[in-house]
Design a protein around this motif. Structure first.
Motif, PDB file in Angstrom:
ATOM      1  N   ILE A 134     -18.722 107.676  -3.080  1.00  0.00           N
ATOM      2  CA  ILE A 134     -18.428 107.559  -4.435  1.00  0.00           C
ATOM      3  C   ILE A 134     -17.822 106.019  -4.793  1.00  0.00           C
ATOM      4  O   ILE A 134     -18.167 105.411  -5.709  1.00  0.00           O
ATOM      5  N   ALA A 135     -17.051 105.567  -3.808  1.00  0.00           N
ATOM      6  CA  ALA A 135     -16.724 104.401  -3.542  1.00  0.00           C
ATOM      7  C   ALA A 135     -17.694 103.402  -3.559  1.00  0.00           C
ATOM      8  O   ALA A 135     -17.502 102.227  -4.174  1.00  0.00           O
ATOM      9  N   ASP A 136     -18.892 103.573  -2.597  1.00  0.00           N
ATOM     10  CA  ASP A 136     -19.842 102.654  -2.651  1.00  0.00           C
ATOM     11  C   ASP A 136     -20.610 102.607  -3.920  1.00  0.00           C
ATOM     12  O   ASP A 136     -21.111 101.548  -4.624  1.00  0.00           O
ATOM     13  N   VAL A 137     -20.888 103.719  -4.549  1.00  0.00           N
ATOM     14  CA  VAL A 137     -21.449 103.748  -5.929  1.00  0.00           C
ATOM     15  C   VAL A 137     -20.804 102.894  -6.830  1.00  0.00           C
ATOM     16  O   VAL A 137     -21.485 101.963  -7.477  1.00  0.00           O
ATOM     17  N   PHE A 138     -19.391 103.151  -6.982  1.00  0.00           N
ATOM     18  CA  PHE A 138     -18.951 102.365  -8.198  1.00  0.00           C
ATOM     19  C   PHE A 138     -18.963 100.835  -7.755  1.00  0.00           C
ATOM     20  O   PHE A 138     -18.720 100.127  -8.391  1.00  0.00           O
ATOM     21  N   GLY A 139     -18.755 100.567  -6.295  1.00  0.00           N
ATOM     22  CA  GLY A 139     -18.636  99.273  -5.909  1.00  0.00           C
ATOM     23  C   GLY A 139     -19.771  98.424  -6.353  1.00  0.00           C
ATOM     24  O   GLY A 139     -19.922  97.436  -6.799  1.00  0.00           O
ATOM     25  N   SER A 140     -20.830  99.427  -5.842  1.00  0.00           N
ATOM     26  CA  SER A 140     -22.363  98.679  -6.467  1.00  0.00           C
ATOM     27  C   SER A 140     -22.276  98.584  -7.919  1.00  0.00           C
ATOM     28  O   SER A 140     -22.895  97.374  -8.309  1.00  0.00           O
ATOM     29  N   VAL A 141     -22.223  99.454  -8.744  1.00  0.00           N
ATOM     30  CA  VAL A 141     -22.269  99.406  -9.869  1.00  0.00           C
ATOM     31  C   VAL A 141     -21.398  98.268 -10.718  1.00  0.00           C
ATOM     32  O   VAL A 141     -21.872  97.659 -11.576  1.00  0.00           O
ATOM     33  N   VAL A 142     -20.175  98.433 -10.213  1.00  0.00           N
ATOM     34  CA  VAL A 142     -19.371  97.018 -10.702  1.00  0.00           C
ATOM     35  C   VAL A 142     -19.905  95.666 -10.361  1.00  0.00           C
ATOM     36  O   VAL A 142     -19.885  94.813 -11.526  1.00  0.00           O
ATOM     37  N   LYS A 143     -20.527  95.710  -9.380  1.00  0.00           N
ATOM     38  CA  LYS A 143     -21.188  94.337  -9.183  1.00  0.00           C
ATOM     39  C   LYS A 143     -22.267  94.038 -10.062  1.00  0.00           C
ATOM     40  O   LYS A 143     -22.577  93.133 -10.477  1.00  0.00           O
ATOM     41  N   GLN A 144     -23.195  95.043 -10.218  1.00  0.00           N
ATOM     42  CA  GLN A 144     -24.291  95.180 -11.087  1.00  0.00           C
ATOM     43  C   GLN A 144     -23.838  94.665 -12.406  1.00  0.00           C
ATOM     44  O   GLN A 144     -24.422  93.927 -13.322  1.00  0.00           O
ATOM     45  N   TRP A 145     -22.653  95.145 -12.905  1.00  0.00           N
ATOM     46  CA  TRP A 145     -22.223  95.260 -14.336  1.00  0.00           C
ATOM     47  C   TRP A 145     -21.755  93.709 -14.479  1.00  0.00           C
ATOM     48  O   TRP A 145     -22.011  93.222 -15.533  1.00  0.00           O
ATOM     49  N   SER A 146     -21.107  93.205 -13.378  1.00  0.00           N
ATOM     50  CA  SER A 146     -20.361  91.702 -13.741  1.00  0.00           C
ATOM     51  C   SER A 146     -21.673  90.765 -13.511  1.00  0.00           C
ATOM     52  O   SER A 146     -21.355  89.796 -14.230  1.00  0.00           O
ATOM     53  N   LEU A 147     -22.909  91.248 -12.919  1.00  0.00           N
ATOM     54  CA  LEU A 147     -23.694  90.057 -12.929  1.00  0.00           C
ATOM     55  C   LEU A 147     -24.905  90.248 -14.140  1.00  0.00           C
ATOM     56  O   LEU A 147     -25.823  89.786 -13.985  1.00  0.00           O
ATOM     57  N   GLY A 148     -24.881  91.694 -14.771  1.00  0.00           N
ATOM     58  CA  GLY A 148     -25.712  91.933 -15.954  1.00  0.00           C
ATOM     59  C   GLY A 148     -26.903  92.219 -15.206  1.00  0.00           C
ATOM     60  O   GLY A 148     -28.167  92.150 -15.797  1.00  0.00           O
ATOM     61  N   GLN A 149     -26.882  92.949 -14.121  1.00  0.00           N
ATOM     62  CA  GLN A 149     -28.221  93.143 -13.392  1.00  0.00           C
ATOM     63  C   GLN A 149     -28.866  94.568 -13.526  1.00  0.00           C
ATOM     64  O   GLN A 149     -28.163  95.682 -13.797  1.00  0.00           O
ATOM     65  N   SER A 150     -30.175  94.727 -14.011  1.00  0.00           N
ATOM     66  CA  SER A 150     -30.708  96.123 -13.967  1.00  0.00           C
ATOM     67  C   SER A 150     -30.879  96.770 -12.665  1.00  0.00           C
ATOM     68  O   SER A 150     -30.439  96.283 -11.706  1.00  0.00           O
ATOM     69  N   VAL A 151     -31.251  97.975 -12.689  1.00  0.00           N
ATOM     70  CA  VAL A 151     -31.262  98.651 -11.653  1.00  0.00           C
ATOM     71  C   VAL A 151     -32.400  98.106 -10.483  1.00  0.00           C
ATOM     72  O   VAL A 151     -32.296  98.239  -9.384  1.00  0.00           O
ATOM     73  N   GLY A 152     -33.440  97.606 -11.237  1.00  0.00           N
ATOM     74  CA  GLY A 152     -34.585  96.735 -10.454  1.00  0.00           C
ATOM     75  C   GLY A 152     -34.154  95.417  -9.936  1.00  0.00           C
ATOM     76  O   GLY A 152     -34.607  95.023  -8.950  1.00  0.00           O
ATOM     77  N   GLU A 153     -33.117  94.890 -10.457  1.00  0.00           N
ATOM     78  CA  GLU A 153     -32.846  93.553  -9.965  1.00  0.00           C
ATOM     79  C   GLU A 153     -31.607  93.636  -8.884  1.00  0.00           C
ATOM     80  O   GLU A 153     -31.434  92.445  -8.195  1.00  0.00           O
TER      81      GLU A 153
END
Length: 285
Positions: A134-153
């Motif tokens: 769960i920590a990895d999941v939200f760690g990754s999603v926070v990074k994606q959110w901060s960069l504005g990335q799609s799941v493919g990016e």
């Protein structure tokens, strides 16, 4: 209450919290690790507020304090139940931990779990692996959110940039757990329950639920924080301290049903993601 942060310097000693370097609203300081810890805590707070309407990790505006330069050559970062703590690394295995927003968000998510899961998650066996996942999941999603990335990016890596020269590229991959070409030579994560490591470390077996989340995100497309992350977040309140992977599969299925409807395509995608990694939500019922 709003965002409240403090960054402290342990002076390479074991004392906590140490000497205050930067308080909420303060200007950037010469120590870049202090600024990185400050900014990373702020991004994580902003994510929780914007995506889940949650006021800090406890939902009640809890301060997010961080201590940097903990001990000498300390090769770790951790949430100690009260605050964030960062070592400097030894310059060989690790070169610092504040440079990666996903590492900061990962550790702060341990604090989120402490408050969001009734009684927290025991740090052993499958519940411990879920804690790390769960920590990895939200760690990754926070990074994606901060960069504005799609799941493919997104690169779906944890700790890309914290490892020493020649050691590896990252700690873990949600896209392909155990793929050492993407991570490092010691990556022993399985990505299906068939390869579960009996008595394995919590950072090892976390690859299984990690990959389930990744599979869900790729099935849904778009941004991970739009649908997949809310499903995982709302599932936390449905867990118990000894939750298993099957419990998490059931909790995320119930969460998806509540958010998007029972029998919806989103709920079916959640079920398919867990089936992909070999987790049967009916197990243990």
């Amino acid at each position: 209450m709003g965002k409240q942060r403090g960054v402290y310097d342990a002076g390479q000693l074991g004392r906590l919290p140490g000497t205050l370097l930067r308080a909420e609203g303060g200007q950037a300081v010469p120590d870049q690790q202090a600024n990185q810890a400050y900014d990373g805590a702020g991004i994580t707070y902003d994510f929780l507020r914007a995506v889940f309407n949650r006021d800090s990790i406890d939902g009640r505006g809890r301060r997010l304090d961080s201590t940097i330069h903990y001990q000498q050559h300390f090769n770790n970062a951790f949430w100690n139940g009260d605050q964030m703590v960062y070592g400097d690394g030894d310059g060989k295995s690790f070169i610092g931990f504040t440079r990666c927003i996903d590492v900061i968000a990962h550790e702060l998510t341990h604090g989120l779990i402490q408050y969001a899961v009734p009684g927290g998650l025991d740090y052993e066996g499958q519940s411990g692996a879920l804690n790390e996942s769960i920590a990895d999941v939200f760690g990754s999603v926070v990074k994606q959110w901060s960069l504005g990335q799609s799941v493919g990016e997104a690169d779906w890596l944890i700790g890309h940039g914290i490892m020493g020269p020649g050691v590896g590229k990252a700690l873990r991959s949600l896209a392909d757990p155990g793929n050492r070409e993407l991570t490092w030579s010691g990556d022993d994560q399985p990505k299906t329950l068939a390869a579960y490591v009996a008595d394995g470390a919590v950072h090892t077996n976390s690859g299984i639920p990690n990959h389930a989340f990744y599979a869900l995100c790729m099935a849904l497309g778009g941004h991970a924080w739009d649908r997949a992350a809310p499903i995982w977040y709302h599932a936390l309140a449905l867990l118990t301290p000894t939750a298993t992977f099957a419990d998490m599969a059931r909790a995320t299925g119930r969460s998806a049903a509540r958010l998007y409807g029972a029998g919806s395509s989103v709920q079916r995608a959640v079920q398919s993601a867990w089936q992909l990694v070999g987790v049967n939500e009916l197990e243990g019922r």
